[in-house]
Structure formats: C-alpha cells, structure tokens
Motif scaffolding. Structure first.
Motif, PDB file in Angstrom:
ATOM      1  N   GLN A 119       2.501   2.201  -3.300  1.00  8.71           N
ATOM      2  CA  GLN A 119       1.798   3.139  -4.078  1.00  8.71           C
ATOM      3  C   GLN A 119       2.175   4.468  -4.066  1.00  8.71           C
ATOM      4  OE1 GLN A 119      -2.033   1.551  -3.909  1.00  8.71           O
ATOM      5  NE2 GLN A 119      -1.492  -0.751  -4.197  1.00  8.71           N
TER       6      GLN A 119
ATOM      7  N   PRO B  53       6.693   4.376  -5.184  1.00  9.89           N
ATOM      8  CA  PRO B  53       7.092   3.139  -6.345  1.00  9.89           C
ATOM      9  C   PRO B  53       8.519   2.894  -6.222  1.00  9.89           C
ATOM     10  CG  PRO B  53       5.960   4.702  -7.457  1.00  9.89           C
ATOM     11  CD  PRO B  53       5.789   5.461  -6.051  1.00  9.89           C
TER      12      PRO B  53
ATOM     13  N   THR C 272       0.788  -1.047   0.116  1.00  9.91           N
ATOM     14  CA  THR C 272       0.073   0.104   0.034  1.00  9.91           C
ATOM     15  C   THR C 272       0.688   1.232  -0.051  1.00  9.91           C
ATOM     16  OG1 THR C 272      -1.689  -1.276   1.255  1.00  9.91           O
ATOM     17  CG2 THR C 272      -1.770   1.213   1.182  1.00  9.91           C
TER      18      THR C 272
END
Ligand code: FAD
Length: 496
Positions: A116, A119, A113
């Motif tokens: 995201q 990255p 999570t």
C-alpha cells in the motif's frame, strides 16, 4: 569433588537450553552462573515494583506449528509461558522521514500492507519476502521432520550480503530502507548476511510476541525443568579456570577455589572469555586464540528503562523504530552526526491491558563512547559517567517526545544502562549486544562450530551462529546434537 556428565558455563538462554535438553536425555548436568541472578540477557529486574527486561523485548515464531513454539513444546514449558501476541496488522512500525510503515504479521499480510505504501513495488516485495521465508524455512518444524542436518543448507546465504540482495531486488532506495527498518536487531550494513537478517525478520513476520511480565519467566521455567530432571543450576559460581590434562579438560574451577569434574564441558559465554579461562593444551594452537580474539563484536545498546506514572500512558502493542535519516542501518558515525536510530516499546504487563507500566528506549551505542571508563566497575564509576548517561537519557526523552507527546509527563523515574553495564553483567566483549559479528565477507572465519578442537569442549550461545532467541535456541540444538546425534534430536523435537 562432584562429578558430572556435562558442566555448562553460563545460565543465559544458550546454557539453559543445552542443560534442559541434555538433562532430559539422561545426562547429569551442572550449570554455573557467575551472577546472583540467572538468565543472562533473559533476566528481568524489578524497580519500584515494576518489571523491566535486560535483553529480550519480543520474540517470533511462537504461533502453533512454528519453530520457537515447537522448541518450547519440546522443553515442556510452552503451556506455562505468559505471552502476548502483538498487533497483527503492525507489530513493528517503521517511522522514517516523517512517514510510518507497518510490518504486518503473516507473509501475505506483510506483502499486501507494505505494497500500500509502494504499489509499484508489489512484485519486488513479494520476491524479497519469499526469499526471507525460504531461508526461515531452513529451520522450520518441517525441516526438523525431515531429520535434516540443521546447518549446512544455509551456508550460501551466510556468504551473501543482505544489502546487495535488496539492491538486486529493487532500485527503490526508500523501500530498501523500510525493509531494513528493524536492522538494529541484526547488525551493520557492511557485514550483515542475508541469512542472519532473514532468520530474524522471517521469525517475527511469522508471528511476534511479547513476554508478559518479562522474559525472566523463560529462564525460571527452564531451570525448574532442568532440576526436575536431576540437573543442578548454581548461582554465584564463576568458572575461573578450565583445567586441562593433555588434550582434554578434566575440571572446571569455580570462584578460584572449588573444582568440578566432568566428562564434557559446554561454554555458553563469549569465546574470548572461554579462551581466557582455558589452561594450555596441545589441542589448541596459539593462532586460534589470536583468531578468535581478533573477531569483531557487534555494537551494544544504551537502554533507557522508564517507570511510568499509574494509568497515564497507553499500552502500545507494537514497537516503534524511529529513524532520522534515509538509511535505517546503524553505523558508528550516527552519534557524531546527531542522527538517531531508536527503538521504543512498552513491555506487556499483567496489571493492565490498557495502560503501560513501563517503557523502554533502546539506542545502539558503540564501545568507543564508553571506553574511557573501561577500567571502572559498577561501584566505582565516576560522576562524569553518570552525567554522560543523564545527558543521553534526556536527549532521548526529548527525541521520543516528538512522536509520543504524552511520554514526558508520564515519566515517574528512569534508569539507564550502557555497553559497560552489559560487559560487567554478562561478560560480553566490549558490551556487545550480539557478540561476534557473523560477517558475510568472512563467514568461514566468523562462524565458530559448536565442536571445538578440545575433544570434550563445546560452545553454544549467540556468538556461534544467529543471535536472539530463535538463533540461540537453534545453536543449542546444534551443540546438543554433537552429543545426541542430529537426526535423533531433530526427530525428538519435531514430534514433541
Ligand atoms: C539490549 C538488547 C536487546 C535485545 N533484544 C532482543 C529481542 O528483543 N529479541 C531477541 O530475540 N533477542 C534480543 N537480544 C539478543 C538476545 O538477548 C541474545 O542474543 C541472547 O539472549 C544471548 O543468550 P546467550 O545465552 O548466548 O548469552 P547471555 O545471555 O549473555 O548469557 C551468558 C551468561 O554467562 C554468564 N557468564 C559469563 N561468564 C561466566 C563465567 N566465567 N562463569 C559463569 N557464568 C558466566 C553471564 O553472566 C550470563 O548469564 C537483545 C540483546 C540485547 C543486549
């Protein structure tokens, strides 16, 4: 004069867990609580028919097989607890510089999570979370099954700064700041150790829960269990003196007029408070008193407890941490600079899953902000103190309303508390939320062992080791191990 095996001072989580363990093991125990209500920071209180909490808003490691779950199983209260698992994909939301970041439950879920948002940092996030997990595992059920001594393995991490560790792992300052987004649960950047930080954050990454209708249920169930083992729990019983004879304590004096004889004593209150009531004994040198009294205490909190109008504000199954500036760390200059670092939450209630009945806003507050009223008591605070609290409450409501626009219109009424309230209520020095700072720069000086120099006096609670539900439970285990043996107790808890 009543005679006990163990007299325990304070009915906070630390005192109650010790009393429960020892009474289960056949010791005749008596818990002394100065207040009318039991539980210390576990206490929930009722305003306008709604339940509000004093000092536990959520707790971690409560899934099956995790350590707090196991501790609760051992005490026999696990199945009676009313708890609510928070949002799996975002139990804590870090809001900083206009963006939201989610803390997801489960280590892999957390890594995925957060990656995201970052990255390119995935491997660094993995490295950080793996370290948190390794440290958290030092107090896992597996660790107990190996009958290991709980404490020694973590020492290296106690001496390491969380901030330095994060800098070693990543150059990305935004990521570091997001990972320290809940750091008001731990302490300040300049003194928080990798151990304290990891133990707390790892526990909620494992699983995060709220107590439905308040954390008082934990105190009530523990008391029921202590009594079922023949223990006594007394309210309005302030320990005013620990009477010594030579090197040991013989009696505790209650409220200045009643004596209780006991073989052992466990103090679950702030160590400065313990030393204040302890009579002179050759077991303790004066230097010890100065050392303990010179240790720094954590910041406290300004808490705003809101009663919401019926069915007007949604129940949010997650906490929001709002940060105004780059750094997420609390420091004593935040208020001067007008920078806010705030926790907003809606406690879980059995009345509705859809709507919140109450909301709480917590903002770190330092003693110096309330020091000028230190000689006042709850009933004698002046009008300027009330005005101070009201102004702070209004500023906070305006601040949160930027992010939660429905809040303002949903408020029926509110109450507030400051570090002065906590000082008077639990006796914590300078109203500190977490007691003595376990400073990584001086770990040996700050970590007070459960066993004291007085042969029949032991200490427990948040001041000894990591604070919070998980830390205080763990410390109660260390304290009771002094009487029961580490391997014996570890095995008992592991096999509960
Ligand atoms: C605002 C706030 C929010 C928090 N939020 C969380 C959270 O969400 N999750 C979490 O895990 N932790 C949280 N914590 C931390 C957690 O509440 C504490 O670490 C923990 O409850 C401390 O337990 P304790 O037994 O050490 O002390 P306490 O709860 O302070 O208990 C000490 C007891 O001793 C009694 N006492 C003191 N002097 C005497 C005397 N002379 N004689 C008899 N009795 C005496 C006091 O009245 C009190 O009942 C929070 C703390 C605060 C302040």
């Amino acid at each position: 004069m009543e005679k006990y095996d163990v007299t325990i001072i304070g009915s906070g989580l630390g005192g109650l867990v010790c009393a429960d363990i020892l009474s289960k093991e056949g010791y005749k125990v008596c818990v002394l609580e100065k207040n009318a209500d039991f539980g210390g920071c576990l206490r929930s209180y009722i305003r306008k028919g709604r339940i509000l909490d004093t000092g536990i808003h959520y707790a971690g490691s409560l899934d099956e097989g995790q350590i707090l779950n196991q501790y609760f199983k051992y005490t026999g209260i696990r199945d009676k607890l009313k708890i609510k698992r928070m949002d799996e994909d975002g139990f804590d939301i870090i809001h900083r510089m206009g963006k939201e970041y989610k803390y997801a439950m489960g280590h892999e879920n957390f890594i995925e999570t957060l990656s995201q948002n970052f990255p390119k940092e995935k491997e660094n996030i993995r490295k950080i979370i793996k370290t948190f997990k390794n440290i958290g595992d030092l107090i896992s059920v597996d660790h107990l099954k190996q009958k290991k001594n709980f404490s020694s393995d973590g020492m290296h991490y106690f001496n390491t700064s969380i901030s330095d560790f994060l800098k070693e792992c990543t150059d990305n300052a935004d990521l570091r700041s997001v990972i320290s987004g809940t750091s008001m649960q731990c302490g300040e950047e300049e003194n928080t150790s990798l151990y304290v930080f990891s133990t707390i954050i790892n526990s909620s990454i494992e699983s995060a829960y709220r107590f439905v209708d308040g954390s008082q249920q934990v105190a009530d169930l523990l008391i029921e269990s202590i009594k079922s083992h023949g223990g006594e729990v007394r309210n309005k019983a302030e320990a005013t003196r620990l009477i010594t004879h030579g090197k040991i304590i013989t009696c505790a004096e209650i409220n200045g007029n009643e004596l209780i004889e006991s073989k052992y004593f466990i103090s679950g209150i702030h160590p400065s408070g313990t030393l204040k009531i302890l009579e002179k004994t050759p077991s303790l040198k004066k230097a010890h008193f100065s050392r303990v009294n010179s240790l720094k205490n954590s910041f406290g909190f300004f808490t705003l407890s809101i009663i919401l109008k019926g069915n007007t504000f949604p129940y949010l199954n997650r906490n929001y941490y709002y940060h105004d500036e780059n750094s997420s760390w609390v420091d004593s200059n935040c208020e001067k600079q007008g920078m806010k670092k705030v926790l907003f939450c809606t406690p879980a209630s059995s009345y509705s899953e859809q709507y919140a009945k109450t909301a709480q806003i917590l903002e770190p507050m330092y003693w110096h902000e309330v020091e000028k009223w230190e000689h006042t008591t709850l009933s004698s605070r002046e009008a300027d103190y009330t005005a101070f609290k009201q102004k702070r409450a209004e500023t906070l409501i305006e601040y949160i309303a930027k992010y939660q626009p429905q809040l303002k219109g949903a408020i029926e009424t509110y109450s507030t508390s400051t570090p002065l309230t906590y000082r008077d209520y639990t006796g914590t020095k300078n109203g500190s939320a977490y007691g003595i700072v376990k400073d990584y720069n001086h770990a040996l000086k700050c970590l007070l062992p459960s066993k004291t120099k007085v042969p029949n006096l032991f200490i427990t609670g948040q001041n000894n080791n990591v604070h919070g539900m998980i830390g205080v439970f763990m410390t109660a285990m260390y304290t009771c191990s002094e009487l029961l043996g580490t391997q014996y107790l570890a095995e008992k808890v592991a096999n509960a």
